[in-house]
Design a protein around this motif. Sequence first.
Motif, PDB file in Angstrom:
ATOM      1  N   ILE A 116       0.735  -1.084  -0.038  1.00  0.00           N
ATOM      2  CA  ILE A 116       0.129   0.104   0.077  1.00  0.00           C
ATOM      3  C   ILE A 116       0.997   1.321  -0.079  1.00  0.00           C
ATOM      4  CG2 ILE A 116      -1.626   1.370   1.421  1.00  0.00           C
ATOM      5  CD1 ILE A 116      -2.733  -1.200   2.314  1.00  0.00           C
ATOM      6  N   ALA A 117       1.987   1.250   0.806  1.00  0.00           N
ATOM      7  CA  ALA A 117       2.815   2.199   0.912  1.00  0.00           C
ATOM      8  C   ALA A 117       3.621   2.673  -0.425  1.00  0.00           C
ATOM      9  CB  ALA A 117       3.904   2.194   1.956  1.00  0.00           C
ATOM     10  N   THR A 124      -4.457   7.417  -2.703  1.00  0.00           N
ATOM     11  CA  THR A 124      -4.835   6.086  -2.867  1.00  0.00           C
ATOM     12  C   THR A 124      -4.024   5.164  -1.808  1.00  0.00           C
ATOM     13  OG1 THR A 124      -5.119   6.780  -5.115  1.00  0.00           O
ATOM     14  CG2 THR A 124      -5.118   4.507  -4.761  1.00  0.00           C
ATOM     15  N   ALA A 125      -2.961   5.456  -1.078  1.00  0.00           N
ATOM     16  CA  ALA A 125      -2.557   4.764  -0.384  1.00  0.00           C
ATOM     17  C   ALA A 125      -2.933   4.436   0.889  1.00  0.00           C
ATOM     18  CB  ALA A 125      -0.933   4.991  -0.283  1.00  0.00           C
ATOM     19  N   LEU A 126      -4.322   3.807   0.761  1.00  0.00           N
ATOM     20  CA  LEU A 126      -5.038   3.472   2.052  1.00  0.00           C
ATOM     21  C   LEU A 126      -5.801   1.961   1.962  1.00  0.00           C
ATOM     22  CD1 LEU A 126      -7.204   6.746   1.545  1.00  0.00           C
ATOM     23  CD2 LEU A 126      -5.260   6.387   3.471  1.00  0.00           C
ATOM     24  N   GLY A 127      -5.945   1.659   3.071  1.00  0.00           N
ATOM     25  CA  GLY A 127      -6.328   0.313   3.158  1.00  0.00           C
ATOM     26  C   GLY A 127      -7.214   0.079   4.508  1.00  0.00           C
ATOM     27  N   ALA A 140      -2.700   3.692   6.550  1.00  0.00           N
ATOM     28  CA  ALA A 140      -2.412   4.769   5.868  1.00  0.00           C
ATOM     29  C   ALA A 140      -0.924   5.255   6.058  1.00  0.00           C
ATOM     30  CB  ALA A 140      -3.313   6.257   6.431  1.00  0.00           C
ATOM     31  N   PRO A 141      -0.193   4.546   5.372  1.00  0.00           N
ATOM     32  CA  PRO A 141       1.176   4.695   5.582  1.00  0.00           C
ATOM     33  C   PRO A 141       1.985   6.053   5.029  1.00  0.00           C
ATOM     34  CG  PRO A 141       0.605   2.653   4.065  1.00  0.00           C
ATOM     35  CD  PRO A 141      -0.601   3.530   4.431  1.00  0.00           C
ATOM     36  N   HIS A 142       1.073   6.871   4.502  1.00  0.00           N
ATOM     37  CA  HIS A 142       1.411   8.147   4.291  1.00  0.00           C
ATOM     38  C   HIS A 142       0.388   9.170   4.879  1.00  0.00           C
ATOM     39  CE1 HIS A 142       4.519   6.599   1.422  1.00  0.00           C
ATOM     40  NE2 HIS A 142       3.687   5.974   0.774  1.00  0.00           N
TER      41      HIS A 142
END
Length: 192
Positions: A116-117, A124-127, A140-142
């Motif tokens: 994801i990151a 969009t880098a969300l799960g 939410a790595p960012h």
Amino acid sequence: MKINCEKEIIKIIKEDEWMMEILKVAKALKLPDWWICAGFVRSKIWDTIHGFENRTPIPDIDVIYFDCTTVEESIEKSLEKQLIDWMPNIPWSVKNQARMHVINNLPSYTSSVDGIANFPETATALGVKLDEENNVLLSAPHGINDVTKLVIKPTPRFETTKELVTIYEDRILKKNWSSIWPMISINNARSD
């Protein structure tokens, strides 16, 4: 409506019966390190902030997992078929993050969250997934600042080479998100 924190994102997802049903079905696969990611989460946030009464259709529901012991694409297709059998009206997409790094010629991922990151855009880098008690968990790595402030910009990885910048820029053109969510702003990538 403004969204200011992760708890508010989790709340809007928990209150969405359709999203919760999809999460429960994906959880039933019992995949290792699974998440539903990308547009499933981002679109809900942007729809909410834009005050849309109807859900914006998304092209697919991205279910990811991490299993380095079995990386054949045929397994992913079999899992997609199982999900389609359970919920045939959903455009399921299943991807094992243990093999997805090869798509963009990146180093191997260490987990689904690492995958994801390394998505092209921070928004969009969300799960999301459900824990054992069906509580919604958010990855939410960012962070969530870009998605909640309606900013599209590349993740750090997608600013490292001209090739990755091109992938980011091509996605921005192809997705044309601003035609759906007019309040978003798009940042260009910069490679050194």
